[in-house]
Scaffold this motif. Structure first.
Motif, PDB file in Angstrom:
ATOM      1  N   HIS A   1       0.966  -1.283   0.086  1.00 48.69           N
ATOM      2  CA  HIS A   1       0.103   0.082   0.134  1.00 48.69           C
ATOM      3  C   HIS A   1       0.855   1.139   0.069  1.00 48.69           C
ATOM      4  O   HIS A   1       1.978   1.113   0.541  1.00 48.69           O
ATOM      5  CB  HIS A   1      -0.769   0.038   1.441  1.00 48.69           C
ATOM      6  CG  HIS A   1      -2.216  -1.046   1.308  1.00 48.69           C
ATOM      7  ND1 HIS A   1      -3.133  -0.585   0.791  1.00 48.69           N
ATOM      8  CD2 HIS A   1      -2.144  -2.202   1.711  1.00 48.69           C
ATOM      9  CE1 HIS A   1      -4.220  -1.601   0.726  1.00 48.69           C
ATOM     10  NE2 HIS A   1      -3.449  -2.625   1.523  1.00 48.69           N
TER      11      HIS A   1
ATOM     12  N   GLN B   1       1.789   4.738   1.748  1.00 49.62           N
ATOM     13  CA  GLN B   1       1.417   5.008   3.121  1.00 49.62           C
ATOM     14  C   GLN B   1       1.869   6.350   3.521  1.00 49.62           C
ATOM     15  O   GLN B   1       2.925   7.037   2.633  1.00 49.62           O
ATOM     16  CB  GLN B   1       2.107   4.183   4.134  1.00 49.62           C
ATOM     17  CG  GLN B   1       1.464   2.627   4.188  1.00 49.62           C
ATOM     18  CD  GLN B   1       2.071   1.748   4.912  1.00 49.62           C
ATOM     19  OE1 GLN B   1       3.261   1.330   5.125  1.00 49.62           O
ATOM     20  NE2 GLN B   1       1.327   1.372   6.272  1.00 49.62           N
TER      21      GLN B   1
ATOM     22  N   GLU C   1      -1.972   6.113   4.806  1.00 53.49           N
ATOM     23  CA  GLU C   1      -3.331   6.278   4.158  1.00 53.49           C
ATOM     24  C   GLU C   1      -4.460   5.494   5.057  1.00 53.49           C
ATOM     25  O   GLU C   1      -3.951   4.427   5.841  1.00 53.49           O
ATOM     26  CB  GLU C   1      -3.239   5.874   2.800  1.00 53.49           C
ATOM     27  CG  GLU C   1      -3.043   6.648   1.750  1.00 53.49           C
ATOM     28  CD  GLU C   1      -3.930   7.715   1.730  1.00 53.49           C
ATOM     29  OE1 GLU C   1      -5.251   7.536   1.689  1.00 53.49           O
ATOM     30  OE2 GLU C   1      -3.505   9.055   1.638  1.00 53.49           O
TER      31      GLU C   1
ATOM     32  N   SER D   1      -6.197   3.102   4.059  1.00 53.88           N
ATOM     33  CA  SER D   1      -6.422   2.023   3.825  1.00 53.88           C
ATOM     34  C   SER D   1      -5.554   0.991   4.680  1.00 53.88           C
ATOM     35  O   SER D   1      -5.834  -0.354   5.013  1.00 53.88           O
ATOM     36  CB  SER D   1      -5.732   1.754   2.362  1.00 53.88           C
ATOM     37  OG  SER D   1      -4.493   2.110   2.084  1.00 53.88           O
ATOM     38  N   THR D   2      -4.501   1.369   5.280  1.00 56.29           N
ATOM     39  CA  THR D   2      -3.929   0.717   6.451  1.00 56.29           C
ATOM     40  C   THR D   2      -3.995   1.420   7.865  1.00 56.29           C
ATOM     41  O   THR D   2      -4.339   0.221   8.727  1.00 56.29           O
ATOM     42  CB  THR D   2      -2.437   0.587   6.116  1.00 56.29           C
ATOM     43  OG1 THR D   2      -1.887   2.062   5.892  1.00 56.29           O
ATOM     44  CG2 THR D   2      -2.010  -0.121   4.866  1.00 56.29           C
TER      45      THR D   2
ATOM     46  N   GLU E   1      -0.708  -2.307   9.724  1.00 49.94           N
ATOM     47  CA  GLU E   1      -0.081  -1.268   8.912  1.00 49.94           C
ATOM     48  C   GLU E   1       1.123  -1.272   8.799  1.00 49.94           C
ATOM     49  O   GLU E   1       1.750  -0.597   7.960  1.00 49.94           O
ATOM     50  CB  GLU E   1      -0.827  -0.111   9.843  1.00 49.94           C
ATOM     51  CG  GLU E   1      -0.073   0.305  10.979  1.00 49.94           C
ATOM     52  CD  GLU E   1      -0.143   1.992  11.341  1.00 49.94           C
ATOM     53  OE1 GLU E   1      -0.393   2.602  10.642  1.00 49.94           O
ATOM     54  OE2 GLU E   1      -0.551   2.126  12.355  1.00 49.94           O
TER      55      GLU E   1
ATOM     56  N   GLN F   1       3.757  -2.651   7.426  1.00 45.83           N
ATOM     57  CA  GLN F   1       3.984  -3.617   6.100  1.00 45.83           C
ATOM     58  C   GLN F   1       5.326  -4.287   6.200  1.00 45.83           C
ATOM     59  O   GLN F   1       5.312  -5.452   5.878  1.00 45.83           O
ATOM     60  CB  GLN F   1       3.746  -2.906   4.861  1.00 45.83           C
ATOM     61  CG  GLN F   1       2.414  -2.356   4.623  1.00 45.83           C
ATOM     62  CD  GLN F   1       2.051  -1.696   3.463  1.00 45.83           C
ATOM     63  OE1 GLN F   1       1.485  -2.479   2.484  1.00 45.83           O
ATOM     64  NE2 GLN F   1       2.453  -0.442   3.204  1.00 45.83           N
TER      65      GLN F   1
ATOM     66  N   HIS G   1       3.650  -0.228  -4.783  1.00 38.82           N
ATOM     67  CA  HIS G   1       2.592   0.428  -5.285  1.00 38.82           C
ATOM     68  C   HIS G   1       2.982   1.483  -6.349  1.00 38.82           C
ATOM     69  O   HIS G   1       4.116   1.838  -6.350  1.00 38.82           O
ATOM     70  CB  HIS G   1       1.810   1.202  -4.200  1.00 38.82           C
ATOM     71  CG  HIS G   1       0.403   1.340  -4.340  1.00 38.82           C
ATOM     72  ND1 HIS G   1      -0.090   2.157  -5.664  1.00 38.82           N
ATOM     73  CD2 HIS G   1      -0.767   0.931  -3.906  1.00 38.82           C
ATOM     74  CE1 HIS G   1      -1.338   2.272  -5.493  1.00 38.82           C
ATOM     75  NE2 HIS G   1      -1.798   1.593  -4.606  1.00 38.82           N
TER      76      HIS G   1
ATOM     77  N   CYS H   1      -3.671 -10.172   0.732  1.00 39.24           N
ATOM     78  CA  CYS H   1      -4.071  -8.566   0.814  1.00 39.24           C
ATOM     79  C   CYS H   1      -4.297  -8.173   2.124  1.00 39.24           C
ATOM     80  O   CYS H   1      -4.638  -8.833   3.041  1.00 39.24           O
ATOM     81  CB  CYS H   1      -5.039  -7.912  -0.019  1.00 39.24           C
ATOM     82  SG  CYS H   1      -4.658  -8.159  -1.773  1.00 39.24           S
TER      83      CYS H   1
ATOM     84  N   SER I   1      -6.084  -4.056   0.006  1.00 34.07           N
ATOM     85  CA  SER I   1      -5.836  -3.534  -1.609  1.00 34.07           C
ATOM     86  C   SER I   1      -6.932  -3.971  -2.495  1.00 34.07           C
ATOM     87  O   SER I   1      -7.288  -4.977  -2.441  1.00 34.07           O
ATOM     88  CB  SER I   1      -4.373  -3.997  -2.027  1.00 34.07           C
ATOM     89  OG  SER I   1      -4.306  -3.771  -3.303  1.00 34.07           O
TER      90      SER I   1
END
Length: 511
Positions: free
Chosen positions: A303, A305, A307, A309-310, A318, A320, A342, A384, A387
């Motif tokens: 991802h 970052q 963001e 999304s995490t 988060e 990663q 990404h 994932c 994602s």
């Protein structure tokens, strides 16, 4: 029931049910709020807004009631302490408040322990005050992107105020779905999923065509094409940023000492971010490996970052680099882990991140320029956090392991993993997709999304007439969703994927 179209005469015959609706600045621009106010006033509703700093507050029309976090913190800062936080944590015990605090990409690493305690107390009491003072029935935003809005949702649940989030469907431009609570689950989708004959044969056919078109044209989610997500080369960065280096007074601006404004506080060096990204691009590429057509691998897409999304939707993993380490220890011994970078904002991660990942012999880092569709096709399975690659992989019929919270976690072909290390045995038995069930689920999903947006992009990209039409249509969709909630058409339940699905859907997804 309130009307949802401008030309309906229905409201002249019935008393209009008045509602008070708040819009949060983190997702809804002041110009949108002004339009929403005028549209909703005709329907008998009241509008207010919520923002985080005084500079944002000044952007609103004077007739709009605005609640500002920065002003609240300045006024009440000295009242907050650990004793107050302990009391609040008992009151809002459904969440660990430190977990919520760290969902915010701006404030998380800037504050001392004492100030962070004050900030959490300040956010909670801010929402307690404004929800009561405004008489709010609903609060709307595009999605949860940080701690302040997350806290608002928690307080709202306690006070009986519904928070409605307008989540990007990643389907095509300006298409979204409404969601509740933590902002990722799609209650309309689950409603259709649990109803017999909720999708027609034509809708199923259209879904098959959509999937085929997506695969054959190697399509990507709409956000990829946003100018905000583009990467800059060093030449452009120098032209944009070098002149700023000579503005010495920039570093002494008092706004960077203002702890009541998390966005600006300690951010005097933030303008160098683009320069760092552009510079790193050349150095990072030495860590990339070429995909091997003969290799048996699991694919993990990284991802961008930081963001939501995490930070919000994959809070446990988060970090990663930590997540990749857990995967390296947990996937089957005969598999390699392909970690695909990404393509958004190339170079946004520090070089140390890639250096750490390169130490694992069963991990390969794949370039941001590699063809994601080809990587999906050749993978044995896809892993994932949240994602869209997981969503795309299901179109190919690939097994998908999801380790974060998304709207497609219960599609056929997905196995949800809450703890990678403790559930490593699941990687030995990837899920097998029931294609017909998946097609039906996709049809229900596509039926649940609509043309609607609260985002800022249209303000800059559309003509005034087109913008007004979008604002009107968005509000009509919001009011339709609200009315269906109030009439029980869409049950308002938390944690749909764990305990809220109807009997039919529960059986289909194996819960």
């Amino acid at each position: 029931m309130a009307c949802v179209t401008d030309d309906c005469g229905h409201c002249k015959k019935e008393a209009i049910k008045s509602r008070t609706i708040g819009f949060v600045r983190s997702g809804v621009h002041p110009l949108h709020v002004l339009a929403y106010k005028e549209i909703l006033k005709k329907k008998g509703h009241t509008v207010f807004s919520v923002c985080e700093d005084l500079k944002e507050k000044a952007q609103y029309d004077k007739d709009i009631k605005v609640y500002c976090l920065e002003g609240w913190l300045k006024k009440h800062w000295d009242k907050f302490n650990m004793k107050r936080l302990r009391a609040l944590s008992r009151k809002y015990d459904a969440y660990n408040l430190w977990e919520v605090y760290y969902t915010d990409r701006y404030m998380r690493y800037k504050y001392s322990h004492e100030d962070a305690v004050k900030l959490i107390c300040g956010m909670i009491t801010f929402w307690e005050y404004l929800l009561k003072d405004s008489g709010a029935d609903y609060v709307a935003s595009d999605c949860i992107i940080g701690a302040n809005l997350f806290v608002g949702m928690i307080v709202g649940e306690k006070q009986g105020v519904r928070f409605i989030f307008n989540q990007d469907a990643r389907y095509k431009q300006y298409h979204t779905f409404f969601t509740l609570h933590e902002g990722y689950e799609n209650p309309v989708f689950y409603k259709y999923l649990d109803e017999e004959n909720s999708v027609s044969e034509q809708e199923l056919s259209n879904t098959r065509e959509y999937i085929s078109n997506y695969i054959n044209n190697r399509m990507h989610p709409e956000y990829i094409y946003s100018s905000v997500n583009g990467s800059k080369n060093i030449k452009n960065v120098i032209a944009d940023y070098v002149p700023r280096l000579w503005r010495i007074n920039h570093f002494f601006d008092k706004k960077y000492k203002n702890k009541f404004n998390p966005h600006e506080y300690k951010s005097e060096w933030a303008f160098l971010g683009a320069a760092k990204e552009a510079t790193r691009q050349a150095f990072v590429q030495k860590f990339f490996d070429e995909p091997d057509k003969k290799e048996d691998y699991f694919l993990f897409p990284l991802h961008f970052q930081p963001e939501a999304s995490t930070c919000v939707y994959a809070r446990k993993y988060e970090n990663q680099a930590y997540f990749v380490e857990q995967l390296a220890k947990s996937i089957p011994v005969d598999k390699t882990l392909y970690v695909k970078e990404h393509s958004v904002r190339k170079g946004h991660k520090p070089i140390s991140f890639y250096r750490e990942l390169s130490r694992y012999p069963n991990v390969k880092i794949i370039s941001w320029d590699a063809d994601t569709h080809q990587l999906i096709k050749r993978a044995s399975a896809v892993i994932c956090l949240t994602s869209t690659v997981g969503f795309e992989s299901l179109m190919y019929g690939k097994p998908v392991f999801m380790c974060g919270d998304t709207y497609f976690n219960h599609f056929s072909g997905v196995t949800v993993i809450h703890d990678v290390f403790d559930e490593k045995e699941k990687f030995r038995n990837p899920p097998v997709q029931d294609r017909e069930l998946y097609i039906r689920q996709m049809a229900c999903y596509l039926k649940s999304i609509q043309f609607c947006t609260f985002q800022e992009d249209p303000i800059h990209e559309e003509t005034p007439q087109r913008l007004y039409e979008m604002q009107r249509d968005s509000i009509n969709e919001l009011m339709r969703f609200i009315e269906e909630l109030e009439n029980g058409v869409i049950p308002d339940k938390t944690k749909w994927g764990r305990c809220g699905l109807g009997k039919g859907a529960l059986e289909e997804v194996g819960i």
